[in-house]
Design a protein around this motif. Sequence first.
Motif, PDB file in Angstrom:
ATOM      1  N   PHE A  55       0.827  -1.205   0.000  1.00 57.52           N
ATOM      2  CA  PHE A  55       0.000   0.000   0.000  1.00 57.52           C
ATOM      3  C   PHE A  55       0.864   1.258   0.000  1.00 57.52           C
ATOM      4  CE2 PHE A  55      -2.418  -3.396   1.944  1.00 57.52           C
ATOM      5  CZ  PHE A  55      -3.678  -3.256   1.388  1.00 57.52           C
ATOM      6  N   ARG A  56       0.380   2.277  -0.685  1.00 58.38           N
ATOM      7  CA  ARG A  56       1.056   3.579  -0.683  1.00 58.38           C
ATOM      8  C   ARG A  56       0.477   4.444   0.429  1.00 58.38           C
ATOM      9  NH1 ARG A  56       4.188   6.073  -3.719  1.00 58.38           N
ATOM     10  NH2 ARG A  56       3.962   4.657  -5.480  1.00 58.38           N
ATOM     11  N   HIS A  57       1.350   4.996   1.256  1.00 61.64           N
ATOM     12  CA  HIS A  57       0.916   5.879   2.337  1.00 61.64           C
ATOM     13  C   HIS A  57       1.022   7.338   1.905  1.00 61.64           C
ATOM     14  CE1 HIS A  57       1.426   2.773   5.830  1.00 61.64           C
ATOM     15  NE2 HIS A  57       0.656   2.333   4.852  1.00 61.64           N
ATOM     16  N   ALA A  58       0.394   8.200   2.674  1.00 61.43           N
ATOM     17  CA  ALA A  58       0.321   9.625   2.313  1.00 61.43           C
ATOM     18  C   ALA A  58       1.706  10.264   2.220  1.00 61.43           C
ATOM     19  CB  ALA A  58      -0.537  10.373   3.327  1.00 61.43           C
ATOM     20  N   ASP A  59       2.688   9.737   2.992  1.00 62.53           N
ATOM     21  CA  ASP A  59       4.047  10.309   2.946  1.00 62.53           C
ATOM     22  C   ASP A  59       4.864   9.788   1.767  1.00 62.53           C
ATOM     23  OD1 ASP A  59       4.611   7.717   3.678  1.00 62.53           O
ATOM     24  OD2 ASP A  59       5.536   8.208   5.605  1.00 62.53           O
ATOM     25  N   ASN A 314      -8.536  -1.269   6.742  1.00 64.09           N
ATOM     26  CA  ASN A 314      -8.041  -0.402   5.668  1.00 64.09           C
ATOM     27  C   ASN A 314      -7.201   0.748   6.214  1.00 64.09           C
ATOM     28  OD1 ASN A 314     -10.894  -0.731   3.406  1.00 64.09           O
ATOM     29  ND2 ASN A 314      -8.893  -1.697   3.307  1.00 64.09           N
ATOM     30  N   LYS A 315      -7.630   1.343   7.308  1.00 61.69           N
ATOM     31  CA  LYS A 315      -6.910   2.501   7.852  1.00 61.69           C
ATOM     32  C   LYS A 315      -5.490   2.131   8.283  1.00 61.69           C
ATOM     33  CE  LYS A 315     -10.368   5.863   9.180  1.00 61.69           C
ATOM     34  NZ  LYS A 315     -10.819   6.757  10.267  1.00 61.69           N
ATOM     35  N   ILE A 316      -5.319   0.913   8.814  1.00 69.34           N
ATOM     36  CA  ILE A 316      -3.966   0.460   9.151  1.00 69.34           C
ATOM     37  C   ILE A 316      -3.166   0.228   7.871  1.00 69.34           C
ATOM     38  CG2 ILE A 316      -2.619  -1.417  10.189  1.00 69.34           C
ATOM     39  CD1 ILE A 316      -5.006  -1.795  12.144  1.00 69.34           C
ATOM     40  N   GLN A 317      -3.790  -0.442   6.896  1.00 67.56           N
ATOM     41  CA  GLN A 317      -3.105  -0.728   5.631  1.00 67.56           C
ATOM     42  C   GLN A 317      -2.687   0.560   4.925  1.00 67.56           C
ATOM     43  OE1 GLN A 317      -6.263  -3.121   3.921  1.00 67.56           O
ATOM     44  NE2 GLN A 317      -5.200  -5.032   4.376  1.00 67.56           N
ATOM     45  N   TRP A 318      -3.532   1.581   4.997  1.00 70.58           N
ATOM     46  CA  TRP A 318      -3.292   2.833   4.289  1.00 70.58           C
ATOM     47  C   TRP A 318      -2.453   3.843   5.079  1.00 70.58           C
ATOM     48  CZ3 TRP A 318      -9.170   3.559   2.758  1.00 70.58           C
ATOM     49  CH2 TRP A 318      -9.533   2.538   1.867  1.00 70.58           C
ATOM     50  N   GLY A 319      -2.062   3.459   6.311  1.00 71.65           N
ATOM     51  CA  GLY A 319      -1.244   4.354   7.119  1.00 71.65           C
ATOM     52  C   GLY A 319      -2.014   5.462   7.793  1.00 71.65           C
TER      53      GLY A 319
END
Length: 331
Positions: A55-59, A314-319
Motif C-alpha cells: 500500500f502507498r501511504h500519504a508520505d 483499511n486505515k492500518i493498511q493505508w497508514g
Amino acid sequence: MAAFGTVFMPEMALATYQNDQWSDTQIVQSDSIQLHPGAHVLHYSSTCFEGLKAFRHADGSVKIFRMDENIKRMVQSSRLLNLPAIQPDQLAQMIKDIVKQYADEVPAPPGSMYIRPTHIGTEGAIGKAAAPTAASMLYVLLSPVGDYFTGGAKPLRLLLAEDGMRCAPHMGMIKSGGNYASALGPILQAKADVNADQILFCPGGDVQETGAANFVLIDGNEIITKKLDSTFLHGITRASLLTLAADLGMQVSERELSVTELLERAAKPGTEAALSGTAAVLTPVGTLIQHGKEYKVGSGEAGPTTMKLRQALNKIQWGESEDKHGWLTSL
C-alpha cells in the motif's frame, strides 16, 4: 478499468530449486516462463501460491501488509504438498526487491499492489504420480489493482451446500490451485440455478468457508467463525479482523457453527454476515439460500459492524491508523 488481477508489472522475481539447492534470485520478464511439458505441476498439481498487498501511504512510502504471515503459510503449503522447502528469508527479499523496483507504480488507496508469490513443481517426470518433484520454481508476480468494490460493497448471495466440500479435508489449509478448481463447478452451478454469488460449504451442516474466502457471522457484539483446523484455509485477513474485533471490545468466538444456528441467528434484526479475504477485505453477505428458500441476513444490507471492521483494517493498511500489531513491512 481492467479486471482485478489482469494487469502485471513487466518483470518478476524468480528462483529455481534443483540438485538440492536454491538458485540466486533473478529479476526476469513476467510474460512467460520456460517449463517442460512433463513438468510435475502440469500433471500432478504440485502448486501453491499466496496473495498479499503493498500500500502507498500519504508520505509516499510503500508498506507490505502481513508479509511474514503469508510467507509462513506458503512455507506450510509447500511442506504439505511435498514441494522443496522454501527459504523464508529468500522469499521475503524477493518480495521486497520486486515491490521496491515498482514502488512508483503502487496505486494510492483504495488501490494497492497485489503480490502473488507462486511455487510450482518443475521436474519433467510423468512417472511421479506418487512421488514428489525434485525441482521447482518460485516466482513473485505483481499486479496493480484498484478498489475491489468499484460499484460499492453490494451484499452477496450465498448458497448453503451441506452435501459437499470445497476440497479434500486434508487439503483445506493448503493454498493450492486444485482447491479452487474443485470448488469452481459447484459455484458456477449455484450461479446458474439460484443466482448465488458464492457457495458457503457446510458439509454435514458444519459452516466452513466459501470457494475463495472465510465466513464470519456478527450477532450484536459477538463475531463467530469456525475454529481453525486442517479442512479450510487459515485466512490472514480473517485473523487480522478477529484481532481488530477484540481490540474494539467484541467477543470473538472461534467455534463450530451449524447451519441451523446460522439461519436462526441470521433472522434476528441487526445480525450481519461477511466474507473475508485479501482481495475484498470484508464483503457483506445479504442473503443465504437453502433448499430453494431465501433467508435475509439481518436487514439484507451491508451492516455497520462489517463496515467498521473493514474500515479499521483499511486505515492500518493505508497508514491512517497506528500499526499497533506490527503488521506493516517497510521496503
